[in-house]
Design an enzyme around this catalytic site. Structure first.
Site, PDB file in Angstrom:
ATOM      1  N   CYS A  35      16.342  57.099  66.211  1.00 37.61           N
ATOM      2  CA  CYS A  35      15.867  58.479  66.349  1.00 37.61           C
ATOM      3  C   CYS A  35      16.070  59.244  65.039  1.00 37.61           C
ATOM      4  CB  CYS A  35      16.559  59.147  67.543  1.00 37.61           C
ATOM      5  SG  CYS A  35      15.655  60.590  68.153  1.00 37.61           S
ATOM      6  N   GLU A  76      20.968  52.681  72.997  1.00 40.75           N
ATOM      7  CA  GLU A  76      22.370  52.931  73.375  1.00 40.75           C
ATOM      8  C   GLU A  76      22.478  53.735  74.667  1.00 40.75           C
ATOM      9  OE1 GLU A  76      20.709  54.600  71.154  1.00 40.75           O
ATOM     10  OE2 GLU A  76      21.371  56.690  71.007  1.00 40.75           O
ATOM     11  N   HIS A  81      16.057  55.069  72.219  1.00 36.26           N
ATOM     12  CA  HIS A  81      17.527  55.024  72.217  1.00 36.26           C
ATOM     13  C   HIS A  81      18.071  53.857  73.039  1.00 36.26           C
ATOM     14  CE1 HIS A  81      18.463  59.018  70.454  1.00 36.26           C
ATOM     15  NE2 HIS A  81      17.296  59.380  70.969  1.00 36.26           N
TER      16      HIS A  81
END
Lengths: 734, 230
Positions: free
Chosen positions: B89, B206, B204
């Site tokens: 990002c 994560e 993302h």
């Protein structure tokens, strides 16, 4: 510009500052002399409705605020509740209505910023943002612009600071055409032994200003929020503050880093009325005085006067009392985060707020009377006339079309156009995203989770403030219950019209009465809140809107359920009694364009019994999905479950004497739909019988269409199409 | 098996740093080093992550200020030595601003922030970041950005495509084009450098490593790096 602090204080000047003759007389008595211009400004903002709660406090005092799990109730920056393991949840909701109407992006953004500061100033790391938004009729020429700006402002601020915006509610009604409501809520997590309060202490201790510099933005914002709108409201644009979420993010990190040391005695954010209210609250709260040298205040613009500095509502600023001799260590933290840090004064034993500017004392006010002797009014009020009961309501031409019209209406359509502009997942602990009954975020690194919801049904409050007030509280309680959480406490954001009108004051008093009853029976106290009055334009008030933010706890987040059934063949069980109440219903508004009748009565004991049963079943792992029944009634709730799971269901209900459309869309309270694995349904029904809870099997999940009694089958794809269509279509029109 | 040593760079107003740290600790079993943007000394690690967020508020072009932080020179040296670097990002935006990856991330075509789960096609699983996925596998990963509209000139795009450096592409759930959340060229969601040690992506991973978060499709991304190390 020449500036004269000692101008003659004329009646006109006093009026311009929003002070009544009596209030000014009280000001003279407190000072024992004529105020300076700076002092007049300070009295003006401190005694504004927004800061002093002068019309509402008499009634607010009647709300239940205590429970064994309440650590701090109203009176602090935010409410604090115990969630075990030395952890606390700190939360509050606050309005930013007036500024958001004038300048929607900045108004909403700074609303989010302000509520974040209320929470982290107490030592909490903010973990979730919520909101409650009310806009005018979709047909009103300003609605698109306001909706677009508010949503972008909330996202712009929350996304940048890295706190997920996990849900909220959005309503449309013509009563908000001239006064939209933007209520922002924040929830934070703290250790119980690291909670910070604002009461200053320690004569001689340094008082430190940190954060952004002070500019001329927002001067008299609190006063603006304490008056009605008129045609020239647009001219008030300069009183709207400008947000800087980057600085806010740095301020959060710097303050939490400072709070992890033992240097802080007291801390307070500069919110409405900026440096004035923060310093008066800190000093009066500790029974001490503050001596400030205003030349030390970090300033964004040249030539600022003491009056402007004290009344500025520039954002992202905090006031801190440090232990003596720790200034250097504290400054190093703020230097690291590139934030201003200035010792602007010290604590004195005078009890006065004494302001010096260029060597001259420009204000010297005893803080205790300023804060504690603020005016309190027992405004005249009249009880809201009961509405006539609703007569018979004609059946719709086509039940299938009626359901599609309902779920595709502005009131019930999908809000994904809004949510997608919010970062709902940052912090990686969001386990129930917007669209369900309540949002759920995990308590980082533990098995626990916090459920959060905001609710209010203004059309009920308008029809019957007492029942409406009850219902708003009960609906949050039900929504928390429906995900499996134990509801713990609420924050309230009470939005009403002009309290100087007895009928408006009557709405306020009625809603408080209903809320009080609900809080008592549900063991669900109010721990923080905010009042926004004067939501009127040219004499027309908004619907009474006591927005409630509820917070609940899941000890074990893995038991949480959503509104989405998990598999084909699950049994659908309806909890609670269906009577087909269509008074003040959404059906009446959407299908007949009428707002008539009495709202559904709220039986609080029944709410508690049914809710406690549902929660126990979720905790026992017997339930696959659960949805409370609210706006739009049973069929809308079923359709929402089908859409959430992208799976059909077949439902057959014998309504007895209830007309099919009243059975489908009636809004009787205290009801839930459970979706239960097939082999567990008998157990749930048996347990319900034992608990004395009305429960009936109404159908099962499966297939790709929603087939309901008296309604032609509707494919889930068609439902989704209609449900998701309205808002993007509406917002794409320029 | 060698445990993977990692570090996460924190810029002012990074805000997915904690999420990245949590994910790395969970998956590698070791706490990552945390590097403040003004540090000019970085520990010896296998992988450095530039996390998501709004570094410096993104008041200039996204990532432009961060790209000029002292620590970035050290990140470049680490990459020059063959160390792995990921930018997610805002981290991807920083990587393009430094020139470590080509192209730029422009404002979303909708002009609005977009946060939702998207489907990604793993276009090249022969990289240290994707070897745990199947070639062509469709995975679900959330996006959350205002400026994820990948742009590069036609020659660069051709080069990226020809060299297999488009690693992730936005697709629909069946793996077909037509579900692009931000208007990026060629539906590009993530790219890699020629040496295959620097990857940037807008989604993302994560945020999706546990069932409670709604899925575990992000795990493969981190497992790939562990595989590559061994």
């Amino acid at each position: 510009m020449t500036w004269n602090n000692n101008v003659e204080i004329t009646d006109a000047l006093v009026r311009e500052h929003g002070l009544s003759a009596d209030e000014y007389a009280l000001c003279l008595k407190i000072l024992g002399r004529t105020p300076t211009l700076t002092e007049l400004g300070i009295f003006s903002v401190m005694w504004s409705e927004h800061c002093s709660y002068k019309s509402s406090k008499k009634h607010l005092k009647t709300l239940p605020t205590k429970a064994p799990w309440v650590i701090h109730g109203p009176g602090e920056n935010a409410g604090v509740i115990d969630i075990g393991d030395n952890q606390a949840i700190i939360f509050k909701m606050e309005s930013h209505n007036h500024p958001s109407y004038i300048e929607p992006y900045q108004g909403a953004a700074t609303g989010v910023g302000g509520i974040l500061r209320d929470v982290f100033t107490m030592g909490a790391r903010p973990i979730a943002n919520m909101n409650a938004l009310r806009f005018g009729s979709p047909d009103h020429p300003k609605t698109r612009h306001l909706l677009s700006g508010v949503v972008e402002g909330i996202g712009g601020y929350g996304n940048c600071v890295g706190v997920p915006t996990v849900g909220g509610e959005t309503n449309f009604h013509a009563s908000y055409d001239g006064n939209i409501l933007v209520n922002a809520m924040n929830v934070g997590l703290a250790d119980q032994d690291k909670i910070f309060l604002s009461a200053a202490a320690g004569i001689g201790n340094p008082v430190v200003y940190v954060g952004s510099k002070t500019g001329r933005d927002g001067i008299h914002g609190a006063t603006m929020a304490s008056a009605e709108f008129t045609e020239d409201t647009e001219e008030k644009r300069p009183t709207v503050q400008v947000g800087d979420p980057f600085t806010e993010k740095l301020l959060i990190e710097a303050c939490l880093e400072l709070m992890s040391t033992d240097m802080v005695v007291a801390i307070q954010d500069m919110g409405a009325a900026g440096l004035t209210s923060s310093s008066v609250e800190m000093a009066s709260g500790g029974g001490v005085g503050f001596d400030f040298n205003l030349d030390m205040v970090p300033q964004r613009e040249e030539g600022m006067t003491p009056y402007e500095m004290m009344l500025s509502e520039s954002q992202e600023r905090m006031l801190i009392v440090l232990k003596p001799g720790r200034e250097g260590e504290a400054k190093a933290i703020f230097d690291k985060w590139d934030l201003d840090f200035a010792v602007i004064g010290k604590i004195t034993d005078t009890g006065n707020l004494t302001l010096t500017f260029k060597g001259e004392v420009v204000a010297d006010i005893p803080t205790q009377p300023l804060a504690d002797n603020s005016p309190e009014y027992d405004r005249p009020w009249v009880r809201t006339e009961p509405k006539a009961p609703l007569g018979e309501v004609a059946a719709p031409a086509d039940m299938k079309q009626a359901l599609l019209d309902m779920i595709g209406s502005p009131h019930l359509c999908s809000r994904h156009w809004i949510w997608q502009q919010y970062d709902t997942q940052v912090m990686a602990d969001t386990i129930q995203k917007p669209g369900g009954d309540a949002a759920v975020v995990r308590v980082h690194g533990t098995d626990k989770a916090i459920a959060i919801t905001t609710d209010c049904t203004p059309r009920y409050c308008y029809a019957d403030p007492v029942e409406g007030g009850k219902q708003a509280v009960a609906e949050t309680w039900r929504n928390l219950t429906a995900v499996g959480a134990l509801p713990l406490a609420i924050t309230d954001c009470l939005n009403f019209g002009n309290p100087e009108r007895p009928e408006i004051m009557g709405q306020f008093v009625g809603c408080i009465e209903g809320m009080r009853e609900a809080c008592e029976v549900l063991d669900y106290p109010v721990v923080s809140g905010n009042v926004s009055l004067y939501n009127e334009t040219n004499g027309t008030g908004i619907h009474p809107t006591p927005a409630i933010g509820g917070v609940g706890l899941l000890q074990d987040s893995s038991i949480m359920v959503t509104i989405a059934p998990q598999a084909e063949g699950e049994i659908l069980i309806l909890i609670g009694e269906t009577k087909g109440h269509l008074g003040a219903s959404l059906y009446l508004e959407v299908m007949e364009g009428r707002e008539e009748g009495t709202p559904p009565p709220v039986d609080l004991a029944l709410e508690k019994k049914n809710g406690d049963f549902v929660r126990a079943q979720i905790e026992a792992g017997n339930i696959a999905a659960c949805h409370d029944i609210s706006d739009g009634g049973l069929y809308v709730a079923l359709a929402e479950m089908a859409m959430a799971s992208n799976m059909g269901m077949t439902v057959a209900i014998d309504g007895g004497n209830i007309p099919p459309h009243a059975l489908a869309f009636g809004e009787d309270q205290a009801r839930y739909i459970l979706s239960v694995p097939k082999n567990g349904a008998d157990t749930v029904l048996e347990m319900a019988q034992k608990a004395g809870v009305m429960a009936q099997t109404v159908g099962n999940t499966g297939g790709d269409a929603l087939t309901l009694t008296g309604t032609a089958p509707i494919s889930v794809a068609e439902l989704l199409d209609v449900h998701r269509g309205w808002m993007p279509d509406y917002m794409s029109i320029d | 098996m060698t445990p993977m040593k990692t570090a996460v760079v924190v810029f002012p107003a990074s805000n997915c740093d904690r999420d990245m740290i949590t994910a790395l600790e969970k998956i590698t079993g070791q706490k990552p080093h945390i590097i403040w943007h003004q540090d000019d000394d970085i520990p010896d690690v296998d992988m450095i992550a530039l996390p998501g967020g709004f570094s410096f508020g993104d008041y200039l072009r996204c990532g432009a200020m961060a790209a000029r932080s002292p620590v970035v020179r050290k990140v470049i040296e680490h990459a020059d030595r063959g160390g792995h670097v990921i930018g997610v990002c805002n981290g991807f935006q920083v990587l393009t601003e430094t020139g470590l990856l080509p192209g730029a991330l422009m404002r979303n075509e909708s002009l609005k922030f977009v946060c939702r789960d998207v489907h990604l096609k793993v276009e090249n699983n022969d990289t240290p970041f994707t070897n745990a996925y199947e070639q062509g596998e469709v995975i679900t990963i959330p996006v959350a950005h205002h400026d994820g509209n990948y742009f590069a000139d036609p020659d660069t795009l051709t080069e990226l495509e020809d060299e297999g450096r488009v690693v992730f592409r936005y697709v629909d759930k069946r793996g077909q084009a037509g579900a692009n959340p931000n208007g990026s060229r060629n539906n590009i969601a993530g790219i890699i450098n020629r040496r295959k040690n620097i990857l940037g992506m807008m989604p993302h991973p994560e945020r999706l490593i546990e069932d409670a978060q709604g899925g575990t499709d992000g795990l493969g991304f981190f497992k790939s790096m562990i595989n590559a190390l061994n």
